[in-house]
Design a protein around this motif. Sequence first.
Motif: not given
Length: 504
Positions: A99, A311, A314, A317
């Motif tokens: 992340s 993805k 991020q 998330p």
Amino acid sequence: MPRITYTVHADSRIARIDPRLYGSFVEHLGRAVYTGIYEPGHPEADEQGFRQDVLELVKDIGVTTVRYPGGNFVSGFNWRDGIGPKESRPVRLDYAWISKETNQFGIDEFANWSQKAGVTPMIAVNLGTGTPQEAGYFLEYCNHPSGTALSDLRAAHGRAAPYDFKLWCLGNEMDGPWQTGQLSAEDYMKKARETAKIMRWIDPEISLVACGSSHSAMPTFPEWDRIVLEGLYEHIDYISCHQYYENEGNPKDFLASFLNMDNFIETITSTINYAKAKTRSDREVMISFDEWNVWYLKTDPWDAVFKDKAKRFQPAPPLLEDHYSFLDALVIGGLLCTLVNHADRVKMASLAQLVNVIAPIFTQPGGDVIRQTIFWPFQMVATYGQGYALRSFSRCPTFETRYGDARLVQSALVYNEERQQIVLFALNCDFSQQVTLALDLQGFGVTRPRTQVLLQHQDLNARNTFDQPDNVSPRTLSLQAEPGNHHDVVLPPLSWNMLLIDIC
């Protein structure tokens, strides 16, 4: 219908329950922090960005301590990133959860949030990529009064008085291959020992928690714990236990998770006793069961989302957002009974985690908040499980499970002197029959059952949702019992129960 006689004597005390048994955990993971406890701009956010609707539920559930900032996150965490003006804080990659960390919520914000939530902070230091010296600097920033570069820096950031954090974890799950900076038991022990020395020189009043094995199925368990305890026995106050459970297809095995936790605690207790004898120590090291919960890790791998490269990395998330069922709540109740029944050795515990991430509290970004099913047994035990844990004597039927023969009724009893009250927590694991508990309360004088709080649902898979937030919630029954010291209590099939008994 099974009838079980429970004999309890006022003098059969296991230990006084430490309120810190009812702790929880907030990690920089998924939406635990951002859109969890902290969401500036939300209609319920206060002037510091803390969601007041979440704060109300944190107070309602009865959490006493909160462990922060990890968890796996802490092994790559630089505490300096989360202090000072927010506009100058760096954005970092978080290796633990793939992340992006904005550091808009750091140690200063956590201290302020903890004060508003009425919880005691439990702070973890980085022993993965971090060093003993940096752990010392972190403690100095937080706890030293003034007159040094770091304590004066804290004052410059708006906090002249020390935070005075007294609970500190020496890293997290350092035997795990998933951990940033994984260490062998010997290397961890040496690094933790030097860290402990520095930290106690700075503040002799702190309590320190060493890493135990990451869970009881680890190849390192319990040899890791033995090595760590022998090398750190004079430097620490607690050793950690972590364990998660999930329904792998057999509900009876799942219900019996309490038996696995019970065996885990007894093994660690024996290892502590051995280390105490080996080191010829007069000190008592206790257990901090600072990660436990239901977590569907095997059936829903946390990193599955990152198979899509777009993805990765991020900010905040949605990860590990398990939606808990009625069956999960029953399991949590059984595990809570085990913790209470080991109150002589388990002095601290942390339900992992508190908000959104495998949590009893769940939010919508910009929207509402609900209590998940597991909220209720925790709230009952945290609120009423105060005082002395009592040992009961009974002949209870058992049922076969993967962990061995488990008791049909998992229970815990608490005597609260101030309230002049006995509290029974009981999980009936029988799928089809109600069970009658014949309570024989000796040495308490005249008693009278007053209230039974019951958590029950016809559907094991029932969940609470934003459309049906109270689908699984407790019912309160007023009892019309005669005063005495013998009482029959009926536990419906597959139910979690709390019985309040007044001492007349």
